[in-house]
Write a protein that holds these residues in place. Structure first.
Motif, PDB file in Angstrom:
ATOM      1  N   UNK A  28       0.835  -1.142  -0.008  1.00 50.44           N
ATOM      2  CA  UNK A  28      -0.040   0.169   0.103  1.00 50.44           C
ATOM      3  C   UNK A  28       0.953   1.324  -0.254  1.00 50.44           C
ATOM      4  N   UNK A  29       2.066   1.184   0.331  1.00 50.65           N
ATOM      5  CA  UNK A  29       2.941   2.347   0.264  1.00 50.65           C
ATOM      6  C   UNK A  29       3.064   2.860  -1.075  1.00 50.65           C
ATOM      7  N   UNK A  30       3.259   1.945  -2.082  1.00 50.89           N
ATOM      8  CA  UNK A  30       3.513   2.154  -3.466  1.00 50.89           C
ATOM      9  C   UNK A  30       2.087   2.937  -4.125  1.00 50.89           C
ATOM     10  N   UNK A  31       1.108   2.721  -3.246  1.00 54.05           N
ATOM     11  CA  UNK A  31      -0.335   3.435  -3.828  1.00 54.05           C
ATOM     12  C   UNK A  31      -0.350   4.972  -3.242  1.00 54.05           C
ATOM     13  N   UNK A  32       0.745   5.623  -2.705  1.00 54.13           N
ATOM     14  CA  UNK A  32       0.821   6.828  -2.433  1.00 54.13           C
ATOM     15  C   UNK A  32       2.120   7.420  -3.379  1.00 54.13           C
ATOM     16  N   UNK A  33       1.850   8.624  -4.095  1.00 52.99           N
ATOM     17  CA  UNK A  33       2.991   9.138  -4.663  1.00 52.99           C
ATOM     18  C   UNK A  33       4.049   9.984  -3.943  1.00 52.99           C
ATOM     19  N   UNK A  34       4.619   9.200  -3.119  1.00 56.26           N
ATOM     20  CA  UNK A  34       5.626   9.715  -2.213  1.00 56.26           C
ATOM     21  C   UNK A  34       6.926   9.157  -2.709  1.00 56.26           C
ATOM     22  N   UNK A  35       7.960   9.804  -2.381  1.00 56.07           N
ATOM     23  CA  UNK A  35       9.511   9.308  -2.752  1.00 56.07           C
ATOM     24  C   UNK A  35       9.872   8.043  -1.923  1.00 56.07           C
ATOM     25  N   UNK A  36       9.186   7.729  -0.844  1.00 58.68           N
ATOM     26  CA  UNK A  36       9.835   6.736   0.006  1.00 58.68           C
ATOM     27  C   UNK A  36      10.079   5.429  -0.821  1.00 58.68           C
ATOM     28  N   UNK A  37       8.928   5.031  -1.360  1.00 59.38           N
ATOM     29  CA  UNK A  37       8.956   3.914  -2.514  1.00 59.38           C
ATOM     30  C   UNK A  37       9.917   3.738  -3.444  1.00 59.38           C
TER      31      UNK A  37
END
Length: 666
Positions: free
Chosen positions: A123-132
């Motif tokens: 579910x982290x990759x469902x967010x447009x965040x730099x962490x993934x």
């Protein structure tokens, strides 16, 4: 003899094909599992990255590495959720390939399967965040580091090509997150490990010369990539910086403010206190121009800090990075980076002169975000290290789409809208409050639901209905308080995005008070200014968030795997490390060390060093800055998983040889 050699070659070719087919099968299964996942639009850091990728790639803002990736994948016509998954699969496969020669293809496949199905990525990759994206870079950098570490011949072109690729990936990591110290530590640790693995086989002079060349190539290569971004901003904007937060003049200002000595006590996770800011305003007329914006109780950073539990008027370390920049852009007429840089230059000059003249007392500071209270820092390290360790095993949970700026997310991430599910917030809020008597009585109250507009956190307020609370009056009367002035309130909220609720009380002296997030069935004493006055508050119901649950069997499977991973991983990790220690003892006492075990040990030391660096860094951030979110730790988690796989292989090889030797003796 020739026939035997041909048979061996044929078997090796068959084994290699089977290895490749197995990798493809594992990757295919992961794509099937997450096939219905999609990027969600919610008001967090993701909207800033999305905006930057669409409109501001040439502007100085957040770290540009991830917006570059968003723009690149969109230009190729790839939906971002598919693109980030493919990148992660590729990164995991490179690690498996680099380790196959030392841990064997069987263990490499097992490790690949664990990495690919790591619940933290669901579910982290469902967010447009730099962490993934940063975790993918971490794995690729690790694969190149392992391949270069195990390359015995540094005279080959392939070795230096790997180093150049490693330098490029480390450079992209530099422009993706502000973690320069960790990249420098990565380079130093790799060179040290390479030095010791080459030392027994070559002359010392040659090994030292190679180490010097390696460190030079990696340092120059990585910081050339990062420096190219700074150089571009210098040419186009007149400032040499990668991000607006790390603008040198801005960092100098934060350092000077943090070093001001006052009589006020230091506050955990508040590197620049309100007392220090007030002293700076008196010493710097230039900085005083920002006072109205920074000290405004309705300032989003003041409100966010209050929500996080900081005292009234204080700003937490995570928001100090932004508050001066935002206030300066509101105050400056032209609002250019050159004007901002000049503004900070003049402010720093005035503060430096105040230090020199004795108007301000200068204290010891380690770093603008660390402060100088070393004893306080050390006392918090134990709790912070425990929090970081527990956070390693947690995963991002399923979240529905909030329909926030959805058109921007659709454009930047090429979202498949048919896969998106949304949720809203609604509920009932009811409670009571007692303020000081007389002029400070409560006149009215509002309930605030946190949401966001234009990428900036804000609050939507709803007026409450005043209700009688004889039950509360009776309770306080029984405790000896005569005729308490209880303000009861009640409101039914409409459906709005958001999941955090606060109160805003309007007092009869025309002032108002905003509370921290509401907690049900708890009597809270909320400070009101510096006069020692308090407001007593009780909440019967703080509303409810309609949190959507996973909608299909694939997403439910992801949730189940995440729950299982969080429960069993700590114990499993402990077993792996105990077995590795026992293996080391057996190897030393019984079986001795062969070349394969030496290489395994070298790889283990490399990964362990990188993991420890990252663990200590996040422990420090948690101790002095802010709660380290689960998403920050994903890059450390993938390192830990790879290290665990290598240690399992090491233990297996050692036990296998030990059993063989014992049978021979018998």
């Amino acid at each position: 003899m020739i026939k035997k050699d041909f048979t061996n070659i044929k078997n090796e070719s068959h084994s290699h094909k089977l290895f490749l087919y197995s990798i493809l099968a594992i990757c295919f299964l992961k794509l099937v599992l997450v096939g219905t996942n999609e990027i969600i639009s919610i008001p967090n850091d993701s909207v800033n990255y999305v905006r930057q990728s669409l409109d501001s790639l040439r502007e100085l803002g957040a770290p540009a590495g991830y917006p570059y990736w968003l723009a690149l994948s969109a230009s190729l016509g790839l939906p971002q959720r598919v693109a980030i998954e493919i990148l992660y699969l590729f990164a995991s496969a490179t690690v498996a390939f680099s380790l196959a020669r030392v841990i064997g293809r069987f263990f490499a496949l097992i490790l690949l399967g664990i990495l690919i199905f790591l619940p933290a990525t669901f579910f982290l990759f469902d967010h447009a965040l730099s962490d993934g994206f940063f975790s993918c870079l971490t794995l690729i950098a690790l694969a190149l580091s392992i391949a270069a570490l195990l390359d015995s011949d540094s005279s080959k072109l392939l070795f230096w090509m790997r180093l150049l690729m490693l330098a490029f990936v480390l450079g992209w990591m530099l422009i993706t997150r502000n973690e320069d110290y960790l990249v420098i530590g990565w380079i130093i640790w790799f060179v040290v490990c390479r030095f010791f693995i080459q030392k027994p086989n070559r002359q010392l002079k040659q090994v030292i010369l190679e180490a010097s060349f390696c460190s030079t190539v990696l340092m120059l290569g990585a910081f050339s990539v990062a420096g190219s971004v700074s150089t571009f901003h210098f040419i186009t904007k007149g400032v040499f910086a990668r991000t607006i937060m790390t603008l040198p003049s801005h960092m100098d200002l934060l350092l000077k403010l943090a070093s001001i000595e006052t009589k006020a006590l230091s506050i955990n996770r508040v590197p620049i206190t309100k007392a220090q800011r007030e002293s700076a305003y008196l010493a710097s007329p230039t900085l005083k121009r920002l006072r109205e914006h920074i000290e405004d109780p309705n300032n989003m950073y003041q409100i966010a800090s209050l929500r996080a539990g900081f005292p009234v008027g204080e700003i937490g370390a995570g928001w100090v990075w932004h508050v001066f920049n935002d206030a300066a852009f509101k105050e400056l007429p032209n609002k250019t980076l050159k004007d901002l840089n000049e503004f900070y230059f003049n402010t720093n000059l005035e503060l430096r002169q105040s230090f020199e003249r004795g108007i301000l007392n200068k204290g010891f500071v380690i770093h603008p975000l660390l402060g100088g209270n070393v004893n306080g820092l050390l006392s918090r390290l134990s709790d912070s290290s425990n929090a970081v360790y527990r956070g390693l095993f947690k995963s991002y949970r399923y979240k529905p789409d909030s329909n926030f700026e959805s058109s921007l997310f659709d454009l930047a991430c090429l979202r498949r809208t048919s896969l998106i599910s949304t949720s809203v917030y609604s509920g009932q809020v009811q409670g009571w409050a007692i303020a000081d008597r007389g002029a400070d009585a409560i006149a009215s109250a509002e309930v605030g639901v946190y949401e966001a507009k234009m990428g900036i956190a804000s609050t939507r307020w709803f007026t409450t209905n005043q209700i009688a609370r004889p039950d509360v009056i009776q309770g306080f009367t029984a405790e000896g308080l005569t005729d308490p002035e209880v303000f009861g309130f009640h409101v039914i909220l409409p459906k709005v995005p958001g999941d955090t609720i606060v109160m805003r009380y309007f007092l009869s002296d025309n002032s108002h008070l905003i509370t921290p997030p509401l907690v049900v069935n708890k009597v809270s004493h909320i400070e009101r200014g510096s006069a020692g006055r308090v407001l007593i508050q009780g909440i019967d119901s703080n509303g409810r968030s309609e949190l959507a649950t996973p909608q299909n069997i694939r997403q439910k499977s992801q949730k189940w795997l995440a729950d299982a991973f969080e429960k069993i991983s700590p114990a499993l990790l402990s077993v792996i490390f105990v077995l590795a220690i026992i293996s080391g003892v057996l190897q030393k006492r019984i079986v001795g060390r062969e070349q394969a075990e030496t290489l395994l040990l070298a790889v283990s030391v490399l990964i362990a060093g990188l993991l420890i660096q990252r663990f200590l860094f996040y422990t420090l951030v948690d101790a002095v800055g802010w709660d380290v979110e689960v998403r920050y730790l994903t890059s450390a988690l993938v390192l830990m998983v790879v290290l665990s796989g290598v240690l399992v292989s090491y233990s297996f090889h050692t036990y296998h040889r030990c059993i063989a030797i014992l049978f021979q003796r018998n």
